[in-house]
Design a protein around this motif. Structure first.
Motif, PDB file in Angstrom:
ATOM      1  N   TYR A 171       0.815  -1.214   0.000  1.00 12.00           N
ATOM      2  CA  TYR A 171       0.000   0.000   0.000  1.00 12.00           C
ATOM      3  C   TYR A 171       0.848   1.263   0.000  1.00 12.00           C
ATOM      4  O   TYR A 171       0.398   2.313  -0.468  1.00 12.00           O
ATOM      5  CB  TYR A 171      -0.980  -0.041   1.172  1.00 12.00           C
TER       6      TYR A 171
ATOM      7  N   HIS B 250       0.136   3.954  -2.720  1.00  7.86           N
ATOM      8  CA  HIS B 250      -0.013   5.350  -2.310  1.00  7.86           C
ATOM      9  C   HIS B 250       0.895   6.245  -3.147  1.00  7.86           C
ATOM     10  O   HIS B 250       0.466   7.271  -3.689  1.00  7.86           O
ATOM     11  CB  HIS B 250       0.332   5.463  -0.820  1.00  7.86           C
TER      12      HIS B 250
ATOM     13  N   PHE C  73      -6.121   6.007   4.132  1.00  6.84           N
ATOM     14  CA  PHE C  73      -6.824   4.726   4.001  1.00  6.84           C
ATOM     15  C   PHE C  73      -7.535   4.360   5.297  1.00  6.84           C
ATOM     16  O   PHE C  73      -7.159   4.786   6.388  1.00  6.84           O
ATOM     17  CB  PHE C  73      -5.842   3.613   3.639  1.00  6.84           C
TER      18      PHE C  73
ATOM     19  N   TYR D 161      -7.610  -0.819   4.246  1.00  8.21           N
ATOM     20  CA  TYR D 161      -7.241  -0.301   2.920  1.00  8.21           C
ATOM     21  C   TYR D 161      -8.322  -0.509   1.859  1.00  8.21           C
ATOM     22  O   TYR D 161      -8.051  -0.346   0.673  1.00  8.21           O
ATOM     23  CB  TYR D 161      -5.921  -0.931   2.436  1.00  8.21           C
TER      24      TYR D 161
END
Length: 375
Positions: free
Chosen positions: A3, A7, A44, A48
């Motif tokens: 993530y 991102h 998030f 997520y």
């Protein structure tokens, strides 16, 4: 790391989207003109599966709607978009479209178990949305899933610890009338004159409630029926356009009487616990008077509707999330929960509805005369 990488790449794509749409301020540094992009923040939540995207409002005379934000978000879809209260940021609520939000129930007892996790005056919509009782408009073309959406809500009412007094008006005498007659024949009408009488009975019950609740409001002025544990009354009006078409052929006195009955519930019912649910394929002003539509706080549009349908339901200039909606899926607005149109997906019921009603019937106590004045 997964993530963190997502991102980083998402922010890069968003910055490129802002450049391509010329959404930036020009600045000169050391005789060189540069593009100063808006600040971006991505937060998030829900492991997520959801996020909030904050984009700085850089006060240009350019619409941020010109920026292709969806392209930069991959499988994430914009659910809602709005300006922050301090007007410093545009906020985009996004969710992972690969995660199914629809609830699936194989038996009525599965639905009852899930419903019992909420209070007696709140109904489930999908895995992340539940709403309190309000006057409601449900719009959807044939095949959009609006009938099963109704079933899922009605069955939840039957599983609550408090009695729901449900009235059924079905001028086409279709499946809702069959369900209504199974639950309470005296609270079900299909003929237009009988529907008007049912509306009158509903209003009479509301007037009786008004007198009862007045005593309680002396102890808590801003309270509602739920604070005093009164039973809710729901008038479900299916195929309202069909009713309106016949009503327009009647004399003005009769038309005015019906509009008065409807308006009284829509305008006075929230505190008293009396709600009209209007179900139709389109909500044009010729079919549903504007004053009624605007005073129904909850509005659903299911399926892939025409632009005009969204405009009449939610008003002009309202952004609708771009998505190919599946059966039982659409957008809605609701006080507090969704001030702008938000995606929802009604439950999938993999069991026989009438059989479920029969199973619940020994537990039901609401098939009574509404004039009995029970609390």
């Amino acid at each position: 790391m997964k993530y963190a990488t997502f991102h980083y790449l998402t922010l890069l794509k968003l910055r490129k989207a802002f450049l391509d749409a010329n959404y930036y301020n020009k600045r000169v540094y050391f005789n060189t003109e540069v593009a100063e992009l808006p600040k971006i923040k991505l937060e998030f939540s829900n492991e997520y599966s959801k996020a909030k995207l904050f984009v700085e409002n850089i006060n240009l005379n350019k619409d941020i709607g010109d920026v292709n934000i969806s392209f930069a978000l991959d499988n994430f879809i914009v659910d809602r978009a709005y300006l922050s209260n301090n007007e410093l940021y545009y906020i985009f609520e996004i969710y992972d479209s690969n995660i199914d939000q629809q609830l699936k129930f194989n038996t009525i007892w599965d639905l009852k178990k899930q419903s019992s996790q909420l209070d007696d005056y709140t109904l489930l919509i999908d895995k992340s949305i539940s709403i309190s009782l309000h006057g409601t408009l449900l719009v959807g073309q044939t095949g959009s899933g609006k009938t099963y959406a109704l079933y899922s809500l009605i069955l939840q009412m039957l599983t609550k610890n408090i009695v729901y007094n449900i009235y059924f008006a079905d001028p086409k005498n279709s499946s809702l009338a069959v369900l209504g007659e199974r639950l309470s024949q005296e609270n079900t009408a299909t003929d237009i004159e009988d529907i008007i009488k049912l509306l009158q009975t509903f209003n009479e019950a509301m007037e009786a409630r008004k007198k009862d609740i007045k005593k309680d409001l002396g102890t808590k002025l801003e309270a509602t029926y739920a604070d005093f544990h009164y039973e809710p009354y729901i008038f479900i009006f299916d195929e309202f356009a069909s009713f309106q078409t016949v009503l327009q052929t009647m004399d003005k006195k009769k038309r005015d009487e019906v509009m008065k009955l409807l308006s009284q519930v829509v305008l006075q019912g929230r505190q008293l616990g009396f709600f009209i649910w209007i179900v139709m394929q389109k909500s044009d002003a010729t079919l549903l008077p504007t004053n009624l539509r605007e005073n129904l706080p909850v509005k659903f549009v299911l399926g892939n509707a025409e632009k005009q349908t969204y405009t009449t339901a939610f008003g002009a200039g309202v952004d609708i999330p771009e998505k190919e909606f599946s059966l039982g899926q659409g957008v809605f607005t609701c006080p507090i929960v969704a001030s702008t149109p938000k995606i929802c997906h009604f439950s999938y019921l993999d069991f026989d509805i009438l059989e479920a009603v029969n199973l619940l019937k020994p537990e039901l106590g609401f098939c009574r005369n509404p004039s009995s004045g029970t609390q």
